[in-house]
Each structure stands twice: as C-alpha cells, then as structure tokens.
Enzyme design. Structure first.
Site, PDB file in Angstrom:
ATOM      1  N   ARG A 152      18.255   2.389 -22.147  1.00 32.43           N
ATOM      2  CA  ARG A 152      17.934   1.247 -22.852  1.00 32.43           C
ATOM      3  C   ARG A 152      18.038   2.104 -23.992  1.00 32.43           C
ATOM      4  O   ARG A 152      18.644   1.244 -25.180  1.00 32.43           O
ATOM      5  CB  ARG A 152      16.830   1.359 -21.911  1.00 32.43           C
ATOM      6  CG  ARG A 152      17.101  -0.978 -23.079  1.00 32.43           C
ATOM      7  CD  ARG A 152      15.683  -1.450 -22.168  1.00 32.43           C
ATOM      8  NE  ARG A 152      14.045  -1.479 -21.564  1.00 32.43           N
ATOM      9  CZ  ARG A 152      13.454  -1.527 -22.793  1.00 32.43           C
ATOM     10  NH1 ARG A 152      13.434  -2.550 -23.762  1.00 32.43           N
ATOM     11  NH2 ARG A 152      12.122  -0.858 -21.787  1.00 32.43           N
ATOM     12  N   SER A 153      17.174   2.983 -24.325  1.00 30.66           N
ATOM     13  CA  SER A 153      16.825   3.820 -25.289  1.00 30.66           C
ATOM     14  C   SER A 153      18.320   4.838 -26.117  1.00 30.66           C
ATOM     15  O   SER A 153      17.793   5.592 -25.084  1.00 30.66           O
ATOM     16  CB  SER A 153      15.939   3.573 -25.822  1.00 30.66           C
ATOM     17  OG  SER A 153      15.275   4.837 -24.956  1.00 30.66           O
ATOM     18  N   SER A 162      13.802  10.957  -1.774  1.00 29.31           N
ATOM     19  CA  SER A 162      12.222  11.863  -1.721  1.00 29.31           C
ATOM     20  C   SER A 162      12.603  12.932  -2.123  1.00 29.31           C
ATOM     21  O   SER A 162      13.992  13.983  -1.954  1.00 29.31           O
ATOM     22  CB  SER A 162      11.934  11.783  -0.318  1.00 29.31           C
ATOM     23  OG  SER A 162      10.489  12.509  -0.757  1.00 29.31           O
ATOM     24  N   LYS A 215      12.814   4.378   3.178  1.00 36.13           N
ATOM     25  CA  LYS A 215      11.652   5.429   2.033  1.00 36.13           C
ATOM     26  C   LYS A 215      10.136   5.331   2.187  1.00 36.13           C
ATOM     27  O   LYS A 215       9.412   5.896   2.048  1.00 36.13           O
ATOM     28  CB  LYS A 215      12.279   5.377   1.520  1.00 36.13           C
ATOM     29  CG  LYS A 215      11.629   6.126  -0.077  1.00 36.13           C
ATOM     30  CD  LYS A 215      11.321   7.302   0.097  1.00 36.13           C
ATOM     31  CE  LYS A 215      10.062   8.194  -0.822  1.00 36.13           C
ATOM     32  NZ  LYS A 215       9.991   7.671  -2.085  1.00 36.13           N
ATOM     33  N   HIS A 219       7.884   6.352   4.901  1.00 42.11           N
ATOM     34  CA  HIS A 219       8.126   7.825   4.570  1.00 42.11           C
ATOM     35  C   HIS A 219       7.023   8.322   3.770  1.00 42.11           C
ATOM     36  O   HIS A 219       6.307   9.678   4.380  1.00 42.11           O
ATOM     37  CB  HIS A 219       9.098   8.627   4.291  1.00 42.11           C
ATOM     38  CG  HIS A 219       9.261  10.107   2.820  1.00 42.11           C
ATOM     39  ND1 HIS A 219       8.340   9.395   1.984  1.00 42.11           N
ATOM     40  CD2 HIS A 219       9.848  10.988   3.593  1.00 42.11           C
ATOM     41  CE1 HIS A 219       9.035  11.271   1.759  1.00 42.11           C
ATOM     42  NE2 HIS A 219       9.089  11.815   2.548  1.00 42.11           N
ATOM     43  N   ASN A 220       6.775   7.670   2.866  1.00 39.09           N
ATOM     44  CA  ASN A 220       5.690   7.350   1.744  1.00 39.09           C
ATOM     45  C   ASN A 220       4.192   7.533   2.674  1.00 39.09           C
ATOM     46  O   ASN A 220       3.275   8.402   2.176  1.00 39.09           O
ATOM     47  CB  ASN A 220       5.618   7.138   0.551  1.00 39.09           C
ATOM     48  CG  ASN A 220       6.361   7.177  -0.034  1.00 39.09           C
ATOM     49  OD1 ASN A 220       7.006   7.785  -0.047  1.00 39.09           O
ATOM     50  ND2 ASN A 220       6.616   7.157  -1.479  1.00 39.09           N
ATOM     51  N   GLU A 226       3.640  10.270   4.421  1.00 36.94           N
ATOM     52  CA  GLU A 226       3.661  11.207   3.586  1.00 36.94           C
ATOM     53  C   GLU A 226       2.040  11.282   2.806  1.00 36.94           C
ATOM     54  O   GLU A 226       1.042  12.703   3.224  1.00 36.94           O
ATOM     55  CB  GLU A 226       4.222  11.151   2.636  1.00 36.94           C
ATOM     56  CG  GLU A 226       3.949  11.983   0.797  1.00 36.94           C
ATOM     57  CD  GLU A 226       4.585  11.509  -0.184  1.00 36.94           C
ATOM     58  OE1 GLU A 226       5.781  11.087  -0.181  1.00 36.94           O
ATOM     59  OE2 GLU A 226       4.071  10.892  -1.354  1.00 36.94           O
ATOM     60  N   ARG A 235     -12.744 -15.604  22.677  1.00 32.58           N
ATOM     61  CA  ARG A 235     -12.452 -16.162  22.260  1.00 32.58           C
ATOM     62  C   ARG A 235     -12.366 -17.383  22.705  1.00 32.58           C
ATOM     63  O   ARG A 235     -11.405 -18.915  22.253  1.00 32.58           O
ATOM     64  CB  ARG A 235     -10.663 -15.505  21.411  1.00 32.58           C
ATOM     65  CG  ARG A 235     -10.905 -14.535  21.017  1.00 32.58           C
ATOM     66  CD  ARG A 235      -9.163 -13.873  20.383  1.00 32.58           C
ATOM     67  NE  ARG A 235      -8.270 -14.477  20.209  1.00 32.58           N
ATOM     68  CZ  ARG A 235      -7.546 -15.061  19.977  1.00 32.58           C
ATOM     69  NH1 ARG A 235      -6.926 -14.699  22.016  1.00 32.58           N
ATOM     70  NH2 ARG A 235      -6.603 -16.208  20.191  1.00 32.58           N
ATOM     71  N   HIS A 280      -9.466 -20.984  22.791  1.00 33.12           N
ATOM     72  CA  HIS A 280      -8.445 -20.163  22.463  1.00 33.12           C
ATOM     73  C   HIS A 280      -7.169 -19.534  23.851  1.00 33.12           C
ATOM     74  O   HIS A 280      -6.326 -19.094  23.894  1.00 33.12           O
ATOM     75  CB  HIS A 280      -8.129 -18.845  21.367  1.00 33.12           C
ATOM     76  CG  HIS A 280      -8.835 -18.995  20.650  1.00 33.12           C
ATOM     77  ND1 HIS A 280      -8.505 -19.861  19.567  1.00 33.12           N
ATOM     78  CD2 HIS A 280     -10.079 -18.468  20.035  1.00 33.12           C
ATOM     79  CE1 HIS A 280      -8.948 -19.914  18.720  1.00 33.12           C
ATOM     80  NE2 HIS A 280      -9.801 -19.008  18.769  1.00 33.12           N
TER      81      HIS A 280
HETATM   82  C1  6PG Z   1       8.502  11.282  -3.121  1.00 32.26           C
HETATM   83  C2  6PG Z   1       7.097  10.828  -3.090  1.00 32.26           C
HETATM   84  C3  6PG Z   1       7.615   9.960  -4.555  1.00 32.26           C
HETATM   85  C4  6PG Z   1       5.819  10.235  -5.325  1.00 32.26           C
HETATM   86  C5  6PG Z   1       5.228   8.297  -3.985  1.00 32.26           C
HETATM   87  C6  6PG Z   1       4.333   9.082  -3.551  1.00 32.26           C
HETATM   88  O1  6PG Z   1       9.036  11.141  -2.244  1.00 32.26           O
HETATM   89  O2  6PG Z   1       9.568  12.636  -3.503  1.00 32.26           O
HETATM   90  O3  6PG Z   1       6.690  10.471  -1.782  1.00 32.26           O
HETATM   91  O4  6PG Z   1       8.003   8.813  -4.165  1.00 32.26           O
HETATM   92  O5  6PG Z   1       5.227  11.250  -4.551  1.00 32.26           O
HETATM   93  O6  6PG Z   1       5.639   7.467  -4.916  1.00 32.26           O
HETATM   94  O7  6PG Z   1       3.099   8.884  -5.020  1.00 32.26           O
HETATM   95  P1  6PG Z   1       1.967   8.076  -4.934  1.00 32.26           P
HETATM   96  O8  6PG Z   1       0.892   9.745  -4.263  1.00 32.26           O
HETATM   97  O9  6PG Z   1       1.114   8.502  -6.776  1.00 32.26           O
HETATM   98  O10 6PG Z   1       1.814   6.796  -4.161  1.00 32.26           O
END
Ligand code: 6PG
Length: 476
Positions: free
Chosen positions: A33-34, A128, A182, A185-186, A189, A445, A451
């Site tokens: 954008r910039s 990721s 994804k 996945h997080n 994580e 319940r 229920h």
């Molecule tokens: C990845 C990570 C990346 C990021 C997440 C989690 O797969 O590369 O998951 O997407 O580290 O956004 O961040 P937070 O811990 O700040 O929620």
C-alpha cells in the site's frame, strides 16, 4: 505481463515469501500500500532474483501472467478485505487471490463465496514457520478449489519445507479448510508449549534445577521420541544468559504469556463443534491465568498447605516428567485431530488426516518426529476414531501411565500448577471409564427441567416424575 506470481504486503512475512518464491525461480511481483516499503524491499533484495516492483494495485495485477495469482500477506481482518477487494477489481475470471495471513476460517469461507460470485478463486492458505520458515521453507496449508491448487500447488510445493523429499504442502480441502487446519495447528502449538513449560516448572520447583541444567535435560530429550522444534528451541531459550546481569534470561522475563488469538479461536470453535479439546483449552486458559495480574496478587496470601518432602530419586523423576510430557502431548494432538475430523463433517471438507500430519512434519512450529508417527497412524487406518487409540500410541500411553500418574499426583501435592498434564490425564481416564457420572447429570436435568434421558436396558426417551414415587415414568 512479466511475473509468475505476486506478493502484496511487504512486511517481514510477505518479503520473505516473495524472496522464497523468487529464489525458487518464479518471477515475483511485489507490491505494498505504501510504495516506500516496496522500494525499500527492492533496495535490500532486488538483486537476489527476479522481482517485478509495482506502484499501485493496477500495476501489480497487470504485471502478472494470467491466470493471475496474487498473494495477500497483510494483517488478518479488515486489511485483508480491503486488499482482496482492490485486487478483485483489477482481476479477470479464473484469476486466483491467495490469503496467506492467519485469517479466521469463517472469514475465508465468506471471502471465497465473495470471490467465486465474481468468477475468481480465493485460496485461504495457512502458512507456518515464522519469518525463517517463510524464507527457507514453511509448512503451507492451502484451501480453496482443486482448480486453484492445480495452478498454485506446484509453486507452493516448491517453496515449502521438505521432509524425506516430500513437500510440506498439500491441498487441505475446499474454502476455509486450510485456514481451519492452520488454526488447529496453532491451538496444538499452544498446548505443546504449555506441556513443555509444565515440565520445566516441575524440574525447577521440585528438583531446584537452574535454567542451564534444565536446558541440558531438554537437549537430551530432543534426542528421544520428543524430538521437535519446540523442545529444541526450549533448550536454547533456557541456555540464554542476560549479558548485563549474568542471570538466565528466562528468570528475568515477566511471567505473563500473551496471545494473538488463534488459540482462542480454536477453543471457541471447539465449543461450537462440541469437541473436548481440553489440552488446547487449558493451555489457552493458562496464558489467561498468567496474565490475571490483580487476581494473582490477591491470591498471594493463601497458605497452599503443600507437602514439602523432597524428591529422592532425581533421575527417576526426570524420566517420569518426560513420559508425562509425552503422554499429555499425545492427548493434545489426538484432541486437535478430533476437532479437524468434526469440522470436516460439519463444514463439508474432505480432509485427509494423514496428509495434514505429513505436511506438519517440517517447516511449521509444531514440526516433530512425532508427526511422522501420526502420519503412519492415519495411513494404517484412515478411519481411526481416536488418534491416541492407534496401536503405536496406545502402547506408548500405556507404558507412560504410571509415570504420568506419579507426576500429576506429585504436582498436586506440592502445589505445582500443571493444567495440561493434569487435565489430559483426567481426559484419558474419562474416555476409558466404563461408566461416567453423566448418568446422574441426566437424572438431575430430568428432575428439574424434564429434559428426558435414555435407558441402558430399553429403547426410547424417558421422563420420570421424580417427586411422585410410584407414578410410572413416561416415554417422552
Ligand atoms: C506459526 C505460528 C505463528 C504465530 C502464531 C501464534 O505457525 O508460524 O503459529 O502463526 O506464532 O500467531 O502467536 P501467539 O502466540 O501470539 O498467539
């Protein structure tokens, strides 16, 4: 037109994705954008490979070979919508807009419908691996139409991480499937990071080990079945010494974990789908609890009434903690895959779970030896109803259970908070229970709210007049 693909958004992730594409031989259009950002990028990296810079969206799009592929790499949310709309304005039927941000999957479903009504493809792709991954080989989880993958897939596979020669990229499913996977996945994580943190805390509090000593334990664990990127970087984080004070840096970092929201989304969606992802939920809540500053301050005065005996066999305790970590990790992944399974049914995605595990073996934050085992589990049985019940994992959990119970019991007695170790063991015990007290809940319940309930000995749905003994129950 002179570019094979374009990246719009020259933040660190966008720049690195563009450099990765160009290094792999794709002429890459770049825009922002910039325009200063684009100029800055060209100044720093313009000589590395073939980049085609642009000053505005019209120029960016016209530099692309049809069918055009424009990647959006900007902040998730309103910025993504704005860039998508402006890209769409300059595109033609059959062109492909790709969102590589951490977008909420339901936004991706909406955007895909918006684009498809205009004859365009929209691909929500989870990426990721952080900044390094984007540059040298991330794990990529694209959704969208199979046609869009025909055009995009080869390029994404080329720039993705490779494990045993196989790319860490596959067509996950239609519309929001990629961003959904994804998101989970997080969530995983978060759980993985929390179980590692719990193990660290137990070693610190119960054995009184220093950060440096614990670093060596994690480094050794990295050579076992726990071998993973997160265990590896944990050892490095623990080894770091603050230059100014000579203190391990971890001991100087404020103990409040934050999040950008993907873990929260995973838990919110799990509640919508009624999938018990207790490990991800506890890990997300643990970040919240760590950040509850006022409440933590107010609770300081409690006497914990904790036991104060010391561990006598340190080596045995360390091995117990390792096994508890491993078992809890299996639970977290098993629950995450349950969520993916349920989502696929609910949202109509054909997700191959072996392939999801396969593309998580490299490139991404949760990459681990363990993901090869998950791939094999789903290859052995694509209909596997419960990941932790796969023969390989079941045997491993079975072997770890005694250690797991000892660790959780010790943590509870000594007041070391282990939300994911503990709740994962509880979840394991709930699943294997022959009978749960849920029967009583159903009675309660039915008592106060009519229920209704089902019986174990006959078909049908029943209601009892609890306060009127003798009055026969009714079939509802
Ligand atoms: C990845 C990570 C990346 C990021 C997440 C989690 O797969 O590369 O998951 O997407 O580290 O956004 O961040 P937070 O811990 O700040 O929620």
């Amino acid at each position: 037109a002179t570019a094979d693909i374009g990246v719009y958004g020259m933040g660190v992730m966008g720049s690195n994705l563009a450099r990765n594409l160009a290094r792999n031989g794709y002429r890459t259009a770049v825009g922002n954008r910039s325009v200063e950002r684009t100029a800055d990028f060209m100044g720093k990296h313009g000589e590395e490979a073939v980049f085609v810079p642009s000053h505005n969206m019209a120029e960016f799009i016209s530099s692309l070979e049809p069918p055009r592929v424009g990647i959006i790499m900007v902040q998730a949310g309103a910025a993504t919508d704005a860039v998508m709309e402006s890209m769409a304005e300059h595109m033609e039927a059959g062109d492909i807009i790709v969102d590589c941000g951490n977008s909420l999957f339901s936004d991706t479903v909406r955007r895909e419908a918006w684009c498809s009504a205009r004859g365009l493809h929209f691909v929500g792709a989870g990426v990721s691996g952080g900044e390094e991954g984007a540059l040298w080989g991330p794990s990529i989880m694209p959704g969208g139409t199979p046609e869009s993958y025909d055009r995009l897939g080869p390029m994404f596979e080329a720039i993705s991480a490779k494990v045993d020669g196989e790319p860490c990229c596959t067509h996950v499913g239609t519309d929001g499937a990629g961003h959904f996977v994804k998101m989970v996945h997080n969530g995983i994580e978060y759980a993985d990071m929390q179980v590692i943190a719990e193990a660290y805390d137990l070693l610190k509090q119960r054995l009184g080990l220093s950060a440096g000593e614990i670093a060596e334990i994690f480094a050794a664990w990295n050579e076992t079945e726990l071998g993973s990127y997160l265990i590896e970087i944990t050892a490095e984080v623990l080894r770091q010494v603050d230059a100014e004070t000579g203190t391990p840096l971890v001991d100087l970092i404020v103990d409040r974990a934050s999040q950008k929201g993907t873990g929260k989304w995973t838990v919110q969606n799990a509640l919508d789908l009624a999938v018990p992802v207790t490990a991800i939920a506890e890990a997300t809540m643990a970040r919240g609890a760590s950040s509850a500053t006022e409440q933590r301050q107010a609770a300081r005065t409690f006497a914990g009434h904790t036991a104060n005996d010391e561990i006598t066999n340190k080596e045995a305790f360390i091995e117990d903690v390792r096994q508890a970590l491993y078992a809890s990790k299996i639970v977290a992944y098993s629950q995450g895959f349950d969520q993916i399974t349920e989502a696929a049914k609910t949202y109509g995605w054909d997700i191959n779970r072996a392939n999801v595990a396969r593309i998580w073996r490299g490139g991404c934050i949760i990459r681990a030896v363990f993901l090869g085992d998950i791939t094999e589990a789903y290859e052995r049985n694509s209909e596997l109803p419960l990941l932790m019940a796969d023969e390989n994992f079941a045997a491993k959990i079975d072997a770890a259970v005694p250690a797991w119970r000892r660790v959780v019991a010790d943590a509870v007695l000594h007041g070391v908070p282990t939300p994911v170790f503990s709740s994962s063991l509880v979840y394991f015990d709930m699943l294997r229970a022959k009978r749960l007290p849920a029967a009583l809940i159903q009675g309660q319940r039915d008592f106060f709210g009519a229920h209704t309930y089902q019986r174990t000995d006959k078909e049908g749905t029943f209601h009892t007049f609890w306060a009127e003994p003798g009055r026969p129950e009714e079939e509802a």
